[in-house]
Motif scaffolding. Sequence first.
Motif, PDB file in Angstrom:
ATOM      1  N   VAL A 136     -34.750  10.557  -2.056  1.00  0.00           N
ATOM      2  CA  VAL A 136     -33.809  10.079  -1.095  1.00  0.00           C
ATOM      3  C   VAL A 136     -33.440  11.132  -0.678  1.00  0.00           C
ATOM      4  O   VAL A 136     -32.240  11.994  -1.305  1.00  0.00           O
ATOM      5  CB  VAL A 136     -32.553   9.213  -2.082  1.00  0.00           C
ATOM      6  N   SER A 137     -33.832  11.258   0.717  1.00  0.00           N
ATOM      7  CA  SER A 137     -33.223  12.407   1.483  1.00  0.00           C
ATOM      8  C   SER A 137     -31.893  12.595   1.747  1.00  0.00           C
ATOM      9  O   SER A 137     -31.661  11.156   2.382  1.00  0.00           O
ATOM     10  CB  SER A 137     -34.142  12.736   2.682  1.00  0.00           C
ATOM     11  N   ARG A 138     -30.483  12.904   2.478  1.00  0.00           N
ATOM     12  CA  ARG A 138     -29.133  13.265   2.490  1.00  0.00           C
ATOM     13  C   ARG A 138     -29.380  12.908   4.323  1.00  0.00           C
ATOM     14  O   ARG A 138     -28.741  12.379   4.727  1.00  0.00           O
ATOM     15  CB  ARG A 138     -28.446  13.968   2.498  1.00  0.00           C
ATOM     16  N   HIS A 139     -30.777  13.199   5.279  1.00  0.00           N
ATOM     17  CA  HIS A 139     -30.431  13.347   6.082  1.00  0.00           C
ATOM     18  C   HIS A 139     -31.433  11.445   6.852  1.00  0.00           C
ATOM     19  O   HIS A 139     -32.204  12.582   7.716  1.00  0.00           O
ATOM     20  CB  HIS A 139     -30.254  14.475   6.392  1.00  0.00           C
ATOM     21  N   GLY A 140     -31.800  11.365   6.001  1.00  0.00           N
ATOM     22  CA  GLY A 140     -33.490  10.685   6.177  1.00  0.00           C
ATOM     23  C   GLY A 140     -32.912   9.734   6.607  1.00  0.00           C
ATOM     24  O   GLY A 140     -31.865   9.446   6.599  1.00  0.00           O
ATOM     25  N   ALA A 141     -34.405   8.721   7.038  1.00  0.00           N
ATOM     26  CA  ALA A 141     -33.585   7.560   7.985  1.00  0.00           C
ATOM     27  C   ALA A 141     -33.181   6.986   6.817  1.00  0.00           C
ATOM     28  O   ALA A 141     -32.494   5.564   7.066  1.00  0.00           O
ATOM     29  CB  ALA A 141     -35.134   7.191   8.238  1.00  0.00           C
ATOM     30  N   LEU A 142     -33.493   6.066   5.595  1.00  0.00           N
ATOM     31  CA  LEU A 142     -33.749   5.365   4.836  1.00  0.00           C
ATOM     32  C   LEU A 142     -32.049   5.471   4.595  1.00  0.00           C
ATOM     33  O   LEU A 142     -31.209   4.533   4.923  1.00  0.00           O
ATOM     34  CB  LEU A 142     -34.369   5.213   3.653  1.00  0.00           C
ATOM     35  N   THR A 143     -31.552   7.020   4.645  1.00  0.00           N
ATOM     36  CA  THR A 143     -29.521   7.061   4.676  1.00  0.00           C
ATOM     37  C   THR A 143     -29.340   6.354   5.550  1.00  0.00           C
ATOM     38  O   THR A 143     -28.543   6.097   5.210  1.00  0.00           O
ATOM     39  CB  THR A 143     -29.649   9.001   3.816  1.00  0.00           C
TER      40      THR A 143
END
Length: 169
Positions: A136-143
């Motif tokens: 899970v990316s810190r700056h991704g769309a999901l977060t």
Amino acid sequence: MLHAYYLFDDEASFLEAASGIPLAAGHLTAIGVLREPPLPEAPDSPGAAIPGYHVLAAWTDAEAPGFAAARRSPSEAPVWFAGVPREGPRMAVPDSVTNFQARAMLLRIGLLDEVTAAISAAGGEAWQAWEYANVVSRHGALTTAIAARFDLTEEQIDALFLEASEIAA
């Protein structure tokens, strides 16, 4: 649903307040004793204990009566819960955490079921990422979507990623 942070004097006072709460009342996470990060000059020693007995709760209906006196404002909560900076050196926020680490952190703060339900309702790519992405990316769309849906600040997300990065399977 009410999410709150509570600070009891000790474990006994928490157990007294929690006695008789029906299981359907909510989700309690008794954290107990929390510690500050270790000092730079003694990185292998545990940090100083933060006084009190710390509890997170997600109430499905109303707050249990014995908890009202122990409720604290988010600004008094530990850094990983409220994003309140503490004294001392700050670790770099990781760019990503594993899917397991993200879910374990959400479970610890009582948001896993709600986040999963929200992502399930959104469907599409968000659901695919939640179910199948390795990280899970810190700056991704999901977060970004989770932060917006649950009114989490940048500081809170950073704190959650820092704490999650230390969870081992």
